[in-house]
Enzyme design. Sequence first.
Site, short mmCIF file in Angstrom:
data_model
loop_
_atom_site.label_atom_id
_atom_site.label_comp_id
_atom_site.label_asym_id
_atom_site.label_seq_id
_atom_site.Cartn_x
_atom_site.Cartn_y
_atom_site.Cartn_z
N GLY A 55 0.86 -1.18 0.00
CA GLY A 55 0.00 0.00 0.00
C GLY A 55 0.90 1.23 0.00
O GLY A 55 1.85 1.30 0.79
N GLN A 189 -5.67 -8.72 -2.73
CA GLN A 189 -5.71 -7.70 -1.66
C GLN A 189 -7.16 -7.43 -1.22
O GLN A 189 -7.42 -7.17 -0.04
CB GLN A 189 -5.09 -6.39 -2.14
CG GLN A 189 -3.57 -6.40 -2.24
CD GLN A 189 -3.09 -6.77 -3.62
OE1 GLN A 189 -3.76 -7.48 -4.37
NE2 GLN A 189 -1.91 -6.30 -3.99
N ASP A 230 -1.45 4.99 -6.36
CA ASP A 230 -0.02 4.82 -6.09
C ASP A 230 0.79 5.99 -6.60
O ASP A 230 1.90 6.26 -6.11
CB ASP A 230 0.47 3.51 -6.70
CG ASP A 230 -0.10 2.34 -5.91
OD1 ASP A 230 -1.24 1.95 -6.19
OD2 ASP A 230 0.57 1.87 -4.97
N ASN A 240 -2.88 3.00 -10.24
CA ASN A 240 -3.38 2.25 -9.07
C ASN A 240 -3.37 0.77 -9.45
O ASN A 240 -2.99 0.39 -10.57
CB ASN A 240 -4.78 2.73 -8.68
CG ASN A 240 -5.22 2.16 -7.34
OD1 ASN A 240 -4.47 2.20 -6.37
ND2 ASN A 240 -6.41 1.59 -7.28
#
Length: 339
Positions: A55, A189, A230, A240
């Site tokens: 993350g 995730q 990200d 992302n």
Amino acid sequence: MSIDYDRYDRIRAVQWQGDHLRLLDQRLLPRAEEWIDCRDAAQVTQAIRDLAVRGAPAIGIAAAWGVVLAAQQGAPLEPALAMLRAARPTAVNLMWALDRMKARITAGADAAALEREAQAIQDEDLAANRHMGELGAALIAPGSGVLTHCNTGSLATAGFGTALGVIRAGVSAGRIDEVYAGETRPWQQGARLTMWELVRDGVPARLIADSAASHLMRSGAVQWVIVGADRIAANGDTANKIGTYQLAIAARHHGVKFMVVAPSSTVDMATPSGEAIEIELRDPAELLAVAGQRTVVEGAQAWNPVFDVTPAGLIDAIVTERGVIEHPNALAMQAMFGS
Ligand code: MRU
């Protein structure tokens, strides 16, 4: 907006212990809750590379603590900074946190001052998340359904989360009635981490296969797709987790709104557009097996990019702790973040 943080902000996956860094091992969740103790910068680098901590904000925070460990041990700091920086390429929070530590080193900071800086990075992230939670939830009409992707919660940040923080705030404030989470193949995730967080919070949520997203949107059950980031480029293009781009396309097709939630540490004004963002390619083996069990015929090959870029034109709102940008573009980004 009234948000019950005692109920919705209880998980801390990155814990500084004074002389080592304790990380909740995200590779094992939800099967086991085990902690890893990192005692030097090399161990922190390894934990980032192997996704024990993952993350965008969380890897920046962990890297900052890695620098503190190097300083406490009197290790040379330049190589430690370089090693941590190379752990993963896409999330700019990693480089941002290391640049911040480097600036303190250049200014002559000792280990104690670096420890205070790392703590500030961690504390500021939590405060940003709580603020973004309120800003993002305010955009959502009461009674809405939402879909999220990957894990953007407490596990991925200092706490509360970015997109998941907005969802937590929206649920707490009675604006969100239905939460759906995509599995997020191949590393799961969504299935392994987001569902674990939501079940712990007592938030009623339903897992969907990634491939069920368009069908879900067509059903009318969701009004917003809410994701993290990200790296957000200077024109609003957003990298992302792989699969985000196809969600944005499907959302636009179905009239579902698309929200990106990320702290300003994810904004990279030095990268003009998404084309210039390096997309991490991981081991194809992640696609060829499930939970360590080979599922694909021996001899088969795979391509495993783990991020993609959603063009700014498909994004309805970017929420940062500095405010909300609706219909992002280079001008609006520059007005909020400078050059
Ligand atoms: O490969 P990961 O699990 O580190 O990827 C994480 C994501 O893509 C998240 O959506 C992003 O980092 C935002 S986390 C608040």
